[in-house]
Design an enzyme around this catalytic site. Structure first.
Site, PDB file in Angstrom:
ATOM      1  N   GLY A  47       0.813  -1.213   0.000  1.00  0.00           N
ATOM      2  CA  GLY A  47       0.000   0.000   0.000  1.00  0.00           C
ATOM      3  C   GLY A  47       0.839   1.252   0.000  1.00  0.00           C
ATOM      4  N   CYS A  74       3.530  -8.867   1.859  1.00  0.00           N
ATOM      5  CA  CYS A  74       3.206  -9.596   0.624  1.00  0.00           C
ATOM      6  C   CYS A  74       4.438 -10.212  -0.014  1.00  0.00           C
ATOM      7  CB  CYS A  74       2.516  -8.650  -0.354  1.00  0.00           C
ATOM      8  SG  CYS A  74       2.294  -9.347  -1.985  1.00  0.00           S
ATOM      9  N   CYS A  79       1.959 -13.241   0.482  1.00  0.00           N
ATOM     10  CA  CYS A  79       1.439 -13.765  -0.794  1.00  0.00           C
ATOM     11  C   CYS A  79       2.481 -14.434  -1.683  1.00  0.00           C
ATOM     12  CB  CYS A  79       0.816 -12.651  -1.638  1.00  0.00           C
ATOM     13  SG  CYS A  79       0.130 -11.273  -0.763  1.00  0.00           S
ATOM     14  N   LYS A  82       4.457 -17.442  -0.156  1.00  0.00           N
ATOM     15  CA  LYS A  82       3.393 -18.426   0.099  1.00  0.00           C
ATOM     16  C   LYS A  82       2.980 -19.114  -1.203  1.00  0.00           C
ATOM     17  CE  LYS A  82      -0.610 -17.207  -0.529  1.00  0.00           C
ATOM     18  NZ  LYS A  82      -1.576 -16.576   0.335  1.00  0.00           N
ATOM     19  N   TYR A 213      -7.492 -18.369   7.094  1.00  0.00           N
ATOM     20  CA  TYR A 213      -6.945 -18.797   5.811  1.00  0.00           C
ATOM     21  C   TYR A 213      -5.443 -19.053   5.866  1.00  0.00           C
ATOM     22  CZ  TYR A 213      -4.800 -14.377   4.252  1.00  0.00           C
ATOM     23  OH  TYR A 213      -3.983 -13.295   4.102  1.00  0.00           O
ATOM     24  N   GLU A 217      -3.762 -22.469   4.681  1.00  0.00           N
ATOM     25  CA  GLU A 217      -2.733 -22.516   3.645  1.00  0.00           C
ATOM     26  C   GLU A 217      -1.447 -23.175   4.143  1.00  0.00           C
ATOM     27  OE1 GLU A 217      -3.942 -18.696   0.827  1.00  0.00           O
ATOM     28  OE2 GLU A 217      -2.429 -18.376   2.362  1.00  0.00           O
ATOM     29  N   ARG A 240     -14.422 -19.969   9.175  1.00  0.00           N
ATOM     30  CA  ARG A 240     -15.799 -19.815   9.621  1.00  0.00           C
ATOM     31  C   ARG A 240     -16.457 -18.523   9.159  1.00  0.00           C
ATOM     32  NH1 ARG A 240     -16.098 -19.587  14.645  1.00  0.00           N
ATOM     33  NH2 ARG A 240     -18.309 -20.088  14.813  1.00  0.00           N
ATOM     34  N   GLY A 308      -4.201 -15.237  13.866  1.00  0.00           N
ATOM     35  CA  GLY A 308      -4.649 -13.882  13.544  1.00  0.00           C
ATOM     36  C   GLY A 308      -3.471 -12.945  13.361  1.00  0.00           C
ATOM     37  N   LEU A 355      -7.532  -7.291   4.624  1.00  0.00           N
ATOM     38  CA  LEU A 355      -6.066  -7.396   4.647  1.00  0.00           C
ATOM     39  C   LEU A 355      -5.557  -8.044   3.364  1.00  0.00           C
ATOM     40  CD1 LEU A 355      -5.488  -8.700   8.317  1.00  0.00           C
ATOM     41  CD2 LEU A 355      -6.093  -6.426   7.542  1.00  0.00           C
ATOM     42  N   HIS A 485     -15.670 -24.525 -23.403  1.00  0.00           N
ATOM     43  CA  HIS A 485     -15.625 -25.960 -23.163  1.00  0.00           C
ATOM     44  C   HIS A 485     -14.286 -26.528 -23.595  1.00  0.00           C
ATOM     45  CE1 HIS A 485     -17.485 -29.766 -22.365  1.00  0.00           C
ATOM     46  NE2 HIS A 485     -17.167 -30.225 -23.553  1.00  0.00           N
ATOM     47  N   GLU A 490     -16.900 -22.949 -16.849  1.00  0.00           N
ATOM     48  CA  GLU A 490     -18.135 -22.921 -17.632  1.00  0.00           C
ATOM     49  C   GLU A 490     -19.341 -23.358 -16.793  1.00  0.00           C
ATOM     50  OE1 GLU A 490     -18.672 -25.901 -20.807  1.00  0.00           O
ATOM     51  OE2 GLU A 490     -16.978 -26.988 -19.990  1.00  0.00           O
TER      52      GLU A 490
END
Lengths: 496, 537
Positions: A47, A74, A79, A82, A213, A217, A240, A308, A355, A485, A490
């Site tokens: 950011g 990141c 990111c 990871k 998450y 991961e 959740r 967290g 985030l 296809h 699809e």
């Protein structure tokens, strides 16, 4: 040239000003002198860098203060590394399938060391690219920790040097939360996702704690690469806050992939033995309130807390600045990224909302356009932000969950379309995983307000659908789109 | 995909069930034996009186025919579908219900493409720390058997679906007798006559052979054969540069075969030129050989069994020879109209293509007779358009709807080694329609994250968003080369269908780190001449 400041600049920046004065960079000034910029960014993450670069493009004299490596979470511990690890894990899955597709790849071994060396080299290249980008944009990089002084005009001190600007952006991001040894004896024997990226070898026995998450991961990567992995979650499912279909399915997929899942469980204590860590876990029976079972996992060489993240505000001394924070320490901002103190802005993880790298990037650019291009209404739209979780298989989600849609619109106004199938890739493999999809539609016109999926390729599928949902696409628009296809995506335009 | 789901829920073996259903050539309406009339006027009246055997008879059990017949049956119509596969010219290959897509098209093609991607994945895996001893070899038979078994299970799945939906399936070769009578002939020559209120022709097409090249048909195969070969085609020459040619050459290269594509003029005609160039550039770097500007002259079988191909380089005029184990002709497809009895009924065909001329409602020049899919003139030869057109036609014939098929905004993906997905206009077509000054192209060369650690060249990973230059910058075309292009482009084709503009693309938050996010991040215009290479996140 260096501009030593005594004069007061207008707080509101007009476009005309930028061309008039050339103020570039600064040299070491004595303790009492303050270097002045148009735009001072604290935090060289996604950011901050995006905001700084855009501001510089708009001819604002800009500096970025970074205490660590450029690129922030990141690039360094999020990111990017990871996804590299996830890609490596995806190869593990492919290697299972090679025989089914006719390839004789056998006796395969995995070298964490080779992968880590390559990953580190790539990250270093990215750090350098970020540095070059800043230099090219004539943005000054200030290395060190920023701390607001107690002066009346907001001023930042870094290694004894002082800096100020009419516009100061706090984009310091966040860091993984940890359990204290008081809460869980021995908790500090564990690592966090930051530590995961420092591991020099593949752990043989891993315990991941958390249901978000990041936990999903990390557990997925470790298990797929061959570490025996347990995941400790407090309730009965992971993710959740996601749509219940995704939460349920992802919980199931983790178990399918060999993750040893401890539901309704919490780590009670951790101790070090000569065979590694011993993690003691309390499991509650959700039916019988007082029924507790205590279990242990022994020989653990990687205990990873993924419970967290918390904002990086501790060293900033924002308390004296009049910048309000919420009960968890997140900087409170309005929709224009204004904090409660004029001339100070906040965005990204430090604000605790969405985030995500692209969100912070977009917010940073929008802010730069508002401050330095006079675009008064330039602000980030936080609705319908698409997100992918790099689980096995990956998850894609945008918009409202079914429960959220029902809560805001009433059950009678919500229509759900669902499908599940085996992706064609698995048609000839012994390893199988399902692809599940769900559309959440609202009202008579069946406006699609949520799209949720888990399956092979969902990571790359989501983006285009996110554009359409942001545009207000209805189920009829989905139906009117001709399929491609054979793909998995699809199925979204052929749902009944 | 839908089918895979269905198949998985079936617990019995497909082969057994095949035996059970084979030989189903008896006429429908087991409980009432009806006389069949061949007088057109009479049958028409007979049908109008509601006394036809069927409301709808569909000739052709491919993607379109099946979709149309099932939809009609679900709307309460009495439906029969006739499907019959003539063995291929060279390999005498035959297959089951489902048409080109299932048997000799999309499905086996994509699976072989997946095999080829896994071949490339082996190389990448080594860079990702996987230590794989020795060289990895590929066994054609293992792959082909697995794919063929899957296709057979799909054939079976289609039969089950027809049965579930009460569509009468007849393994007969159908032709028209009059505007409401169809003659079906079994493999053994037994004839069945069916009458229907409406008749739909959806018999698709088959690969063509060149007519003037000695040895072409005698020694060459087509895409009708390649997926059903029992052993590896070995060193292969693919003649043609359509997407079929490039896809076949791509997967053959990917599983380790020495493969050459012979191109007369340009590759991927009809697609965006720049994108087509990227696709073939990538293939060349990937190991596929290309013989550009070359025209085959003859094919001779040597005593060794090798096929010697002689060709002319049209630029130099020089003649070349090389030997191959297989020669695959991918020089276009021809409609299956010859034996349908269309001329006699006066069903209008396009002189050049021999395809059936159809209206917007898929009607032919003869009332009650409709045609769609690959057999109809001017329609995209794509499964999803046939399926959708078939369903809509069924709804109209059942009187449930008046909605016509919209053939615009059809997205497609070419499953070459570097996949290419697109929707809307090519840059050339956009400029032709809107003028060079009326078009703005945003573009980016990006580097997929999966390529970085794998140290793969990403020179051909490219995105192009073609917009109107003025107004709200409506998107005219969107093009993407890269991994998973098929999965990437579908959602964008939906937004395209919704009339997306360039600003709307930009307003969408990216998903990091993916390839697809690069689409919503494109910001360099071609006109600016700035470097469109993406750096950093």
């Amino acid at each position: 040239m260096l501009l030593k400041i005594t004069c007061k600049l207008l707080a509101a920046v007009s476009l005309r000003r930028h061309g008039a004065v050339v103020r570039r960079g600064s040299t070491m000034a004595s303790g009492s002198e303050t270097t002045r910029f148009d735009f001072l960014v604290i935090g060289g993450g996604s950011g901050g860098l995006a905001g700084a670069r855009r501001a510089a493009e708009l001819r604002a004299n800009t500096a970025v203060i970074e205490s660590h490596k450029l690129g922030g979470t990141c690039v360094n511990v999020g990111c990017v590394p990871k996804k590299v690890m996830w890609n490596a894990a995806v190869h593990a899955e492919y290697l299972h399938d090679h025989g089914d597709y006719g390839f004789d790849a056998e006796n395969v071994k995995f070298s964490w060391e080779i992968l880590k060396a390559k990953r580190d080299a790539y990250i270093s290249r990215l750090n350098q690219i970020y540095r070059n980008n800043l230099d090219k944009a004539k943005i000054q990089t200030i290395q060190g920790y920023a701390r607001f002084t107690d002066e009346p005009e907001p001023t930042v001190e870094v290694n004894g040097r002082r800096f100020t600007a009419p516009h100061i952006l706090i984009a310091t991001g966040g860091q993984p939360s940890v359990m204290s040894d008081d809460e869980v004896p021995g908790a500090s024997l564990g690592i966090t996702s930051d530590g995961f990226f420092e591991l020099e070898t593949l752990p043989k026995r891993s315990v991941v704690v958390g249901a978000g998450y990041i936990a999903v991961e990390m557990a997925g990567i470790l298990a797929t690469l061959g570490s025996k992995t347990s995941l400790i979650i407090r309730q009965s499912g992971v993710l959740r806050s996601f749509d219940s279909l995704i939460s349920t399915n992802c919980t199931k997929e983790l178990q399918n992939n060999g993750v040893d899942l401890w539901k309704n469980s919490q780590v009670k204590c951790v101790s070090k033995t000569d065979r590694g860590l011993e993690v003691t876990i309390v499991t509650k029976d959700p039916e019988k309130k007082n029924d507790e079972k205590v279990g242990t996992i022994e020989g653990v060489d990687c205990l990873l807390w993924a419970i967290g993240r918390k904002p990086n505000t501790s060293g900033l001394n924002i308390g004296s600045l009049g910048v309000d924070v919420d009960e968890r320490g997140h900087i409170i901002v309005d929709e224009f990224q204004n904090t409660t103190r004029s001339g100070i802005y906040g965005l990204g993880d430090v604000c605790g909302k969405a985030l995500l790298t692209p969100v912070a990037i977009a917010a940073g650019r929008k802010l730069a356009h508002r401050l330095f291009e006079g675009k008064k209404d330039s602000k980030m739209d936080y609705s319908s932000i698409p997100t992918v979780v790099f689980s096995h298989p990956p998850i894609g989600t945008v918009g409202l969950t079914e429960d959220e849609a029902i809560k805001t619109n009433g059950k009678e106004n919500v229509k759900i379309y669902k499908t599940s199938f085996t992706p064609m890739y698995h048609a000839i493999t012994s390893r199988r995983s399902q692809c599940i999809m769900k559309l959440v539609c609202v009202g008579k016109e069946e406006k699609v307000v949520g799209l949720h999926m888990q399956g092979l390729g969902c990571d790359e599928m989501l983006q285009g659908f996110a554009v359409a949902i942001k545009m207000g696409a209805t189920k009829a628009d989905f139906d009117n789109t001709v399929a491609i296809h054979p793909t998995s995506s699809e199925e979204f335009v052929t749902m009944r | 995909m839908l089918y895979c789901h269905t198949i998985n829920s079936l617990s019995f073996k497909s082969q057994d069930c095949f035996q059970f259903l084979l030989g189903f050539t008896t006429p429908p309406n087991n409980n009432s034996v009806k006389p069949h009339f061949s007088c057109p006027a009479f049958t028409t009246q007979y049908c109008l009186a509601g006394k036809c055997d069927y409301d709808l008879v569909v000739i052709g059990g491919g993607s379109g025919g099946l979709a149309c017949s099932k939809e009609a049956a679900q709307l309460g119509q009495k439906v029969a579908v006739l499907d019959y596969v003539e063995p291929s010219a060279k390999g005498k290959t035959r297959w089951g219900l489902g048409g080109t897509c299932v048997n000799v098209g999309c499905i086996p093609k994509k699976l072989m493409h997946q095999a080829a991607l896994l071949g490339a994945a082996v190389k990448d895996a080594r860079k990702y720390g996987w230590q794989i001893p020795g060289t990895v070899c590929h066994d054609w038979t293992t792959m082909a058997e697995a794919i063929q078994n899957h296709v057979k299970s799909l054939n079976w799945g289609h039969r089950v679906q027809l049965q579930d939906k009460k569509v009468k399936y007849l393994n007969l070769k159908g032709s028209l007798v009059d505007e409401c009578t169809v003659r079906g002939v079994s493999k053994a020559g037994k004839e069945t006559i069916l009458t229907a209120k409406n008749i739909v022709i959806a018999t698709g097409g088959r690969p063509k052979y060149p007519t003037n090249i000695p040895g072409a048909m005698e020694h060459g195969i087509t895409s009708d054969d390649i997926f059903w070969l029992k052993k590896s085609p070995g060193k292969t020459l693919v003649v043609g540069a359509s997407y079929v040619a490039l896809e076949c050459a791509g997967f053959l290269t990917g599983i380790g075969l020495d493969t050459t594509v012979m191109v007369r003029s340009i590759a991927l005609r009809g697609f965006d030129r720049q994108m087509a160039g990227l696709v073939t550039d990538y293939m060349e770097a990937y190991g596929t050989r290309f013989a550009w500007n070359s025209v085959p002259k003859r094919v001779d079988k040597l005593s060794s069994g090798a096929l010697q191909v002689t060709w002319t380089d049209t630029e130099t005029g020089c003649e070349h020879k090389d030997c191959y184990d297989s020669v695959l002709w991918a020089v276009g497809r021809a409609p299956e109209t010859k034996t349908l009895g269309l001329d006699k009924l006066g069903v209008q065909l396009n002189e050049a293509t021999r395809k059936i001329v159809v209206g917007a409602d898929e009607s032919t020049s003869v009332p009650n007779i409709f045609a769609f899919g690959d057999i109809s003139e001017g329609r995209p030869e794509l499964t999803p358009t046939a399926i959708k057109a078939g369903k809509l036609l069924a709804r109209r014939l059942a009187g449930q709807s008046t909605e016509l098929m919209n053939y615009d905004n059809v997205a497609t993906t070419v499953f070459t080694p570097l996949e290419y997905g697109c929707v809307g206009l090519s840059e050339e077509e956009a400029e032709r329609r809107h003028g060079e000054e009326g078009v703005e192209v945003y573009h980016a060369f990006y580097r997929p994250l999966e390529f970085t650690v794998a140290e793969r060249d990403a020179s051909q990973c490219y995105i192009k968003v073609i917009c109107e230059r003025g107004g709200d910058q409506k998107i005219l075309g969107l093009h993407f080369t890269g991994p998973n292009a098929g999965e990437v482009i579908q959602g964008f084709s939906l937004s395209f269908q919704c009339g997306a503009t360039y600003p709307q693309l930009l307003q969408t938050v990216g998903i990091h780190p993916t390839c697809a996010e690069e689409v919503v991040k494109t910001h360099i215009t071609k006109r600016s001449g700035f470097d469109p290479t993406v750096t950093g996140c």
